[in-house]
Write an enzyme that holds these catalytic residues in place. Structure first.
Site, PDB file in Angstrom:
ATOM      1  CG  HIS A  48      -1.211  -0.782   1.178  1.00  0.00           C
ATOM      2  ND1 HIS A  48      -1.550  -2.163   2.503  1.00  0.00           N
ATOM      3  CD2 HIS A  48      -2.712  -1.790   1.022  1.00  0.00           C
ATOM      4  CE1 HIS A  48      -3.080  -3.012   2.363  1.00  0.00           C
ATOM      5  NE2 HIS A  48      -3.330  -2.686   0.752  1.00  0.00           N
ATOM      6  CB  VAL A  60       5.597  -4.800  -2.493  1.00  0.00           C
ATOM      7  CG1 VAL A  60       6.412  -4.666  -1.875  1.00  0.00           C
ATOM      8  CG2 VAL A  60       5.135  -3.530  -3.514  1.00  0.00           C
TER       9      VAL A  60
END
Ligand code: PAF
Length: 273
Positions: free
Chosen positions: A34, A173
């Site tokens: 995020h 990620v």
């Protein structure tokens, strides 16, 4: 950074924004994935608004709505550190009316994989994002490629409803060991982490096979399934960017996806080829 708790506060904040507005919708329990979306928005826009809302309409009965991780204080800190201008914590009662017109996810795109296993899930995602886009009127909105089918459905919605914003896809990620970051990783016990790694290892296997010129989808899927043993696998799929199954990997137009259970935790991962 401003904390916004009601729609009227967001409208007021938005009215006073000068320049471009980036929007990062999240369900909270923020992690480095995020953070990368927020930082990208901060880089590309004059203002960045992050929403933190565990959206009830995208959870099916029996799913983890009640136990979904919530961390308002930690999330606010991360937004601030990443340079967000405002965080919006909507109230479900204000977001949803009693009798409202429904926006539904496109049928074909949402009928397979996640959509088939979680019927109605993408309708809930489209429904809440439609509201967010109307309230915030962002110039750009940021979504991770980890939720590949969600991203594709949102791009379709924005295009077909002529919504005036750009959808910015962002890279997955991963932890240094390859595990794709997910808020649901927090459900995993220490003894389960090595099993969770099987998902990214299966993706890595597919990537290596493709690099070695193996493009046959059946062969790649078989090798991935072997990597995933003994997990309970929901699917291993190779599709084109329209989410149609394909027999051979088409470089530049393929997504390889996996969904599997590690204990009670359902995880997903994918690779855009
Ligand atoms: O990907 C998510 O976290 C959610 O589906 C989203 C986009 C915030 C909508 O609730």
């Amino acid at each position: 950074m401003q904390i916004l708790k009601s729609i009227s506060e967001v409208l007021e904040f938005r009215k006073n924004c000068t320049g471009s507005v980036g929007f990062v919708p999240t369900m909270g329990a923020l992690h480095a994935g995020h953070a990368s979306l927020i930082k990208k928005s901060v880089e590309q826009n004059d203002n960045t608004i992050v929403s933190i809302f565990v959206n009830p309409t995208q959870f099916l009965p029996g799913e983890d709505l009640d136990k979904y991780p919530r961390n308002e204080v930690g999330d606010t800190k991360i937004c601030e550190l990443c340079g967000a201008s405002a965080v919006f914590f909507p109230d479900a009662n204000e977001m949803y009316g009693k009798d409202e017109p429904l926006i539904l996810a496109p049928k074909e795109l949402s009928s397979s994989l996640e959509g088939a296993l979680r019927p109605g899930h993408f309708d809930g995602v489209c429904r809440v994002l439609n509201k967010f886009f109307n309230i915030i009127r962002p110039d750009r909105a940021y979504f991770g490629k980890k939720d590949a089918q969600q991203l594709t459905i949102i791009q379709n919605m924005v295009k077909n409803f002529f919504m005036n914003l750009e959808i910015v896809p962002c890279e997955i990620v991963r932890e240094s060991d390859g595990l794709a970051l997910s808020s649901r990783n927090s459900y995993l016990g220490d003894d389960e982490l090595c099993y969770a790694l099987k998902l990214s290892r299966s993706i890595m296997k597919a990537s290596n096979l493709i690099k070695a010129n193996e493009l046959n989808a059946l062969k790649i899927k078989a090798a991935m399934s072997e990597c995933l043993e003994p997990l309970k696998v929901d699917y291993v799929a190779i599709v084109n960017r329209n989410f149609e199954p394909i027999e051979n990997v088409e470089l530049g137009n393929t997504i390889i996806l996996v969904a599997a259970y590690v204990g009670k935790t359902r995880l997903i991962d994918n690779l855009w080829v």
